[in-house]
Structures are given as structure tokens and as C-alpha cells.
Motif scaffolding. Sequence first.
Motif, PDB file in Angstrom:
ATOM      1  N   LEU A  82       0.808  -1.216   0.000  1.00 16.92           N
ATOM      2  CA  LEU A  82       0.000   0.000   0.000  1.00 16.92           C
ATOM      3  C   LEU A  82       0.844   1.270   0.000  1.00 16.92           C
ATOM      4  O   LEU A  82       0.340   2.352  -0.317  1.00 16.92           O
ATOM      5  CB  LEU A  82      -0.915   0.026   1.226  1.00 16.92           C
ATOM      6  CG  LEU A  82      -1.944  -1.099   1.344  1.00 16.92           C
ATOM      7  CD1 LEU A  82      -2.771  -0.918   2.619  1.00 16.92           C
ATOM      8  CD2 LEU A  82      -2.853  -1.158   0.126  1.00 16.92           C
ATOM      9  N   GLY A  83       2.109   1.151   0.385  1.00 18.78           N
ATOM     10  CA  GLY A  83       2.978   2.316   0.414  1.00 18.78           C
ATOM     11  C   GLY A  83       4.407   1.910   0.654  1.00 18.78           C
ATOM     12  O   GLY A  83       4.678   0.836   1.208  1.00 18.78           O
ATOM     13  N   VAL A  84       5.353   2.753   0.209  1.00 16.45           N
ATOM     14  CA  VAL A  84       6.776   2.403   0.296  1.00 16.45           C
ATOM     15  C   VAL A  84       7.636   3.522   0.865  1.00 16.45           C
ATOM     16  O   VAL A  84       8.837   3.348   1.045  1.00 16.45           O
ATOM     17  CB  VAL A  84       7.331   2.011  -1.088  1.00 16.45           C
ATOM     18  CG1 VAL A  84       6.551   0.850  -1.679  1.00 16.45           C
ATOM     19  CG2 VAL A  84       7.340   3.193  -2.051  1.00 16.45           C
ATOM     20  N   ALA A  85       7.045   4.666   1.175  1.00 14.63           N
ATOM     21  CA  ALA A  85       7.829   5.816   1.621  1.00 14.63           C
ATOM     22  C   ALA A  85       8.025   5.802   3.138  1.00 14.63           C
ATOM     23  O   ALA A  85       7.289   5.154   3.882  1.00 14.63           O
ATOM     24  CB  ALA A  85       7.162   7.115   1.195  1.00 14.63           C
ATOM     25  N   GLN A  86       9.034   6.541   3.586  1.00 15.53           N
ATOM     26  CA  GLN A  86       9.293   6.715   5.012  1.00 15.53           C
ATOM     27  C   GLN A  86       8.148   7.538   5.627  1.00 15.53           C
ATOM     28  O   GLN A  86       7.320   8.113   4.916  1.00 15.53           O
ATOM     29  CB  GLN A  86      10.660   7.384   5.177  1.00 15.53           C
ATOM     30  CG  GLN A  86      11.148   7.544   6.593  1.00 15.53           C
ATOM     31  CD  GLN A  86      10.820   8.909   7.175  1.00 15.53           C
ATOM     32  OE1 GLN A  86      10.290   9.778   6.500  1.00 15.53           O
ATOM     33  NE2 GLN A  86      11.138   9.088   8.439  1.00 15.53           N
ATOM     34  N   ASP A  87       8.122   7.622   6.941  1.00 19.01           N
ATOM     35  CA  ASP A  87       6.988   8.171   7.680  1.00 19.01           C
ATOM     36  C   ASP A  87       6.500   9.517   7.167  1.00 19.01           C
ATOM     37  O   ASP A  87       5.300   9.800   7.192  1.00 19.01           O
ATOM     38  CB  ASP A  87       7.367   8.342   9.155  1.00 19.01           C
ATOM     39  CG  ASP A  87       7.749   7.037   9.828  1.00 19.01           C
ATOM     40  OD1 ASP A  87       8.438   6.209   9.189  1.00 19.01           O
ATOM     41  OD2 ASP A  87       7.401   6.848  10.999  1.00 19.01           O
ATOM     42  N   GLY A  88       7.420  10.388   6.710  1.00 15.08           N
ATOM     43  CA  GLY A  88       7.035  11.721   6.255  1.00 15.08           C
ATOM     44  C   GLY A  88       6.408  11.751   4.882  1.00 15.08           C
ATOM     45  O   GLY A  88       5.920  12.796   4.439  1.00 15.08           O
ATOM     46  N   GLY A  89       6.401  10.608   4.179  1.00 17.71           N
ATOM     47  CA  GLY A  89       5.757  10.535   2.871  1.00 17.71           C
ATOM     48  C   GLY A  89       6.645  11.046   1.752  1.00 17.71           C
ATOM     49  O   GLY A  89       7.766  11.493   1.960  1.00 17.71           O
ATOM     50  N   MET A  90       6.105  10.993   0.547  1.00 15.19           N
ATOM     51  CA  MET A  90       6.825  11.429  -0.648  1.00 15.19           C
ATOM     52  C   MET A  90       5.830  12.050  -1.627  1.00 15.19           C
ATOM     53  O   MET A  90       4.971  11.338  -2.146  1.00 15.19           O
ATOM     54  CB  MET A  90       7.543  10.243  -1.299  1.00 15.19           C
ATOM     55  CG  MET A  90       8.322  10.586  -2.547  1.00 15.19           C
ATOM     56  SD  MET A  90       9.647  11.748  -2.172  1.00 15.19           S
ATOM     57  CE  MET A  90      10.361  11.971  -3.791  1.00 15.19           C
ATOM     58  N   PRO A  91       5.870  13.402  -1.810  1.00 16.00           N
ATOM     59  CA  PRO A  91       6.865  14.327  -1.260  1.00 16.00           C
ATOM     60  C   PRO A  91       6.609  14.607   0.221  1.00 16.00           C
ATOM     61  O   PRO A  91       5.478  14.574   0.680  1.00 16.00           O
ATOM     62  CB  PRO A  91       6.660  15.583  -2.089  1.00 16.00           C
ATOM     63  CG  PRO A  91       5.216  15.523  -2.493  1.00 16.00           C
ATOM     64  CD  PRO A  91       4.918  14.070  -2.707  1.00 16.00           C
ATOM     65  N   GLN A  92       7.668  14.893   0.928  1.00 16.75           N
ATOM     66  CA  GLN A  92       7.567  15.209   2.346  1.00 16.75           C
ATOM     67  C   GLN A  92       7.201  16.675   2.516  1.00 16.75           C
ATOM     68  O   GLN A  92       7.496  17.508   1.661  1.00 16.75           O
ATOM     69  CB  GLN A  92       8.904  14.912   3.023  1.00 16.75           C
ATOM     70  CG  GLN A  92       8.881  15.042   4.546  1.00 16.75           C
ATOM     71  CD  GLN A  92      10.145  14.484   5.161  1.00 16.75           C
ATOM     72  OE1 GLN A  92      10.357  13.281   5.194  1.00 16.75           O
ATOM     73  NE2 GLN A  92      11.002  15.369   5.638  1.00 16.75           N
ATOM     74  N   ALA A  93       6.534  17.006   3.619  1.00 12.29           N
ATOM     75  CA  ALA A  93       6.183  18.399   3.908  1.00 12.29           C
ATOM     76  C   ALA A  93       7.439  19.277   3.893  1.00 12.29           C
ATOM     77  O   ALA A  93       8.456  18.935   4.493  1.00 12.29           O
ATOM     78  CB  ALA A  93       5.506  18.496   5.274  1.00 12.29           C
ATOM     79  N   GLY A  94       7.353  20.378   3.155  1.00 13.15           N
ATOM     80  CA  GLY A  94       8.471  21.311   3.090  1.00 13.15           C
ATOM     81  C   GLY A  94       9.566  20.915   2.131  1.00 13.15           C
ATOM     82  O   GLY A  94      10.576  21.615   2.041  1.00 13.15           O
ATOM     83  N   CYS A  95       9.393  19.817   1.392  1.00 16.42           N
ATOM     84  CA  CYS A  95      10.413  19.381   0.437  1.00 16.42           C
ATOM     85  C   CYS A  95      10.053  19.881  -0.961  1.00 16.42           C
ATOM     86  O   CYS A  95       9.011  19.488  -1.513  1.00 16.42           O
ATOM     87  CB  CYS A  95      10.535  17.853   0.430  1.00 16.42           C
ATOM     88  SG  CYS A  95      11.731  17.237  -0.777  1.00 16.42           S
ATOM     89  N   TYR A  96      10.908  20.731  -1.517  1.00 13.05           N
ATOM     90  CA  TYR A  96      10.679  21.262  -2.857  1.00 13.05           C
ATOM     91  C   TYR A  96      11.897  21.037  -3.744  1.00 13.05           C
ATOM     92  O   TYR A  96      12.215  21.842  -4.613  1.00 13.05           O
ATOM     93  CB  TYR A  96      10.316  22.746  -2.777  1.00 13.05           C
ATOM     94  CG  TYR A  96       9.041  22.953  -1.991  1.00 13.05           C
ATOM     95  CD1 TYR A  96       7.802  22.663  -2.555  1.00 13.05           C
ATOM     96  CD2 TYR A  96       9.084  23.380  -0.676  1.00 13.05           C
ATOM     97  CE1 TYR A  96       6.628  22.819  -1.823  1.00 13.05           C
ATOM     98  CE2 TYR A  96       7.923  23.536   0.071  1.00 13.05           C
ATOM     99  CZ  TYR A  96       6.700  23.249  -0.507  1.00 13.05           C
ATOM    100  OH  TYR A  96       5.547  23.390   0.215  1.00 13.05           O
ATOM    101  N   THR A  97      12.565  19.918  -3.498  1.00 12.06           N
ATOM    102  CA  THR A  97      13.662  19.508  -4.366  1.00 12.06           C
ATOM    103  C   THR A  97      13.080  19.011  -5.683  1.00 12.06           C
ATOM    104  O   THR A  97      11.876  18.713  -5.777  1.00 12.06           O
ATOM    105  CB  THR A  97      14.474  18.388  -3.711  1.00 12.06           C
ATOM    106  OG1 THR A  97      13.634  17.225  -3.582  1.00 12.06           O
ATOM    107  CG2 THR A  97      14.985  18.799  -2.339  1.00 12.06           C
ATOM    108  N   PRO A  98      13.901  18.896  -6.732  1.00 11.90           N
ATOM    109  CA  PRO A  98      13.392  18.339  -7.992  1.00 11.90           C
ATOM    110  C   PRO A  98      12.743  16.967  -7.805  1.00 11.90           C
ATOM    111  O   PRO A  98      11.735  16.651  -8.457  1.00 11.90           O
ATOM    112  CB  PRO A  98      14.646  18.266  -8.865  1.00 11.90           C
ATOM    113  CG  PRO A  98      15.506  19.380  -8.365  1.00 11.90           C
ATOM    114  CD  PRO A  98      15.289  19.404  -6.877  1.00 11.90           C
ATOM    115  N   ARG A  99      13.305  16.136  -6.909  1.00 11.30           N
ATOM    116  CA  ARG A  99      12.719  14.800  -6.707  1.00 11.30           C
ATOM    117  C   ARG A  99      11.317  14.910  -6.107  1.00 11.30           C
ATOM    118  O   ARG A  99      10.396  14.228  -6.542  1.00 11.30           O
ATOM    119  CB  ARG A  99      13.617  13.961  -5.807  1.00 11.30           C
ATOM    120  CG  ARG A  99      13.083  12.545  -5.570  1.00 11.30           C
ATOM    121  CD  ARG A  99      14.043  11.678  -4.770  1.00 11.30           C
ATOM    122  NE  ARG A  99      15.296  11.505  -5.498  1.00 11.30           N
ATOM    123  CZ  ARG A  99      16.478  11.914  -5.062  1.00 11.30           C
ATOM    124  NH1 ARG A  99      16.575  12.489  -3.874  1.00 11.30           N
ATOM    125  NH2 ARG A  99      17.567  11.734  -5.770  1.00 11.30           N
TER     126      ARG A  99
END
Length: 343
Positions: free
Chosen positions: A62-79
Motif C-alpha cells: 500500500l505504500g513504500v515511503a518513510q513516515d514523512g511521505g513522498m513528497p515530504q512536507a516542506g520538500c521542494y527539491t526536484p525529486r
Amino acid sequence: MDGSLQEHGPRRKYRGPKARGARKQGGVRIRRREFLRAAAGAALLGPALPSWRRADPYVLVLGVAQDGGMPQAGCYTPRCDRARERDRPRYVSSLAIVEPDAGRYYLVDASPDLRQQMDLIDDPGFRARAQERRPFDGIFLTHGHMGHYLGLAHLGREGLGIAPTPCYCSPEMAGFLASNGPWSLLVDEGRLDLRPVEFDRWHQIDDSLSAMATPVPHRPEFSDTVGWTFRGPSRSLLYLPDIDSWEAWDRDVAEVVRGVDVALLDGSFYSPGEVPGRNIEDIPHPMVPHTMDLLQEVARDESEVAFIHLNNTNPALEEDSAEVREIANRGFSVATEGQRFVL
């Protein structure tokens, strides 16, 4: 399900009619290494349901990201920006166990993305069950960090308002839920029927599924941490999304993984320099290359190993990255939403 936890002794990993280290594909047995090379791309892109019977029990990612999710809050990198634009979501790590014949459904870790993740469970009976406020026959929790239990809030009176549902976890985690709001309201109202389990023993959950909780070293701010091993009629799967280090564990990770057919393991970080401005020692996890070094022979010839719980900084979240190619070339894979593993 009668709600009891029946213990029974150890059993060898199911190998079925196939030869050790071989897989059957299209009616032809092939070595695991050849299978992985041929299917690596499809596996990384979320393969369609393989050719087992539709009624066989299976684990659904159902999901594969770490606890903060993807994209994570406050993350505005190209990824992170690319993640916002993609068609397929990257949810926080979680699993469902589906038993189509019996119409039974289990949740493994209740992530903050639970509302959307429930839509990925496409078995025909699930939505009818959810509309009756009884979507799950049981919930398995690993520990008390945000990505692994906050989704329980969606099941309370302000949300779905679930009918009484067994919740399998460590005694310490059960105590945390019962003593801290808002989770304690779920317990007090009888919605979460806490079932603390004894470690390192198989517990019979129903006539097709047994489960074992194994303690692992991981930051114990609110509770201890366990990995769950699930065993169905034909195969077994280990779900271990969080651990501080393999060396800090009181057992040999290679032997543990060798004892199951599939292992979904902590893949939080690929390299220690991923998180600028933060000390990686404050958020300890094994690096993906180090895990591959430890499990190289096991993954090549014996058990399927996929990484889960990837931090938003991890380049292995991008399917066309050099890191993903290296993971595939070494006989491993990265789990993805919608992927299924037969039990």
C-alpha cells in the motif's frame, strides 16, 4: 475469525514443488538470478498480478515511503516536485493482506495515508465491508512512530467509526495506545480490540494466516519495535520497515531472511549524506548498499528481497535512477504501490 491467538511450533520455509533457488515462469523453471534480470524493470514499475490463482491469499503493498511521505512536507527539491506530478502516488509504508476466498482483509501498519491507501485494495468484497464499517479483520502494528499508527485516526468516530477490530502489536505498543489520546478513545469505545502478542512465536490468526512478531532495535521514544512475519498456505513474508542497524540486532539478518520467501526491509537511506543539516546518527537506519552486502548471496539464490520505507531523499524512489539499476543488477528490488506477493 474466533479472535484467539493459537501458538504452534516452527516450520521450515515453504519451498513447494520448485527446486531451491529456482522460480517457475510461464511453465518453465528458471534460476532466480535469470528471473530477476528478466523481470527487474517490471518489478520496479509495479507488475500486474502474476499467474497464481486469483483466490490465493496475497500481500498487497500500500505504500513504500518513510513516515514523512513522498513528497515530504516542506520538500521542494526536484525529486519531490517530480513526485507531485507523477500519476502513481508514493504513500507511506503499509501493507494489506487479502484472502479473497474467505473475504478477509488485514492491515499492516496504519499510515497517515490510510484514507487513500484503502482505495488500492480492489478485491470485490472490500468496499462492501468498508461501507459496513468493518473493513479489516485485524490490524498489525510495528511501533509508535508517526508513519506506522497515525492512520488509526481515520478509523475513529470522526472518520469511519470502525466496528470492533483486533489490533495485534507488542505489549508496550498496546499500553501506549490504551494510555494516550486520541488512540485511547478507540480502545475505550471498543473499536480497537488490543491483542498484545508474545514475541518470536507463531500465532494462528485464521485458518490461512499465521503471524510472528520479532523485536528489533529502533528508537524507543513511545514504544518498542517489531518486524512481522506472515505465513500463508504456500509462502512466507517478512515486513521489517524500521531498524537502527543490522549489527545492533541480536540475530543474523541473513539467517532471518533465509527463513522466508520474501523480505521487505528497511531501505530508508541509500547514503549517509542524503539529509543535509541533520545528523544521520539521530535517525539511524542501515544504508541500502550495506544491506545488499550482507544479503547478497541470500538474495541471489534463496529469498526475494525488496526495499521499503524509503526516505524522500533516497534516489531509489526514482525508477530510472542509477541506484535503482544497481539494486536490480545485484538481485534486489524496490517495492512499489500495488505490488502483490502471494502467500
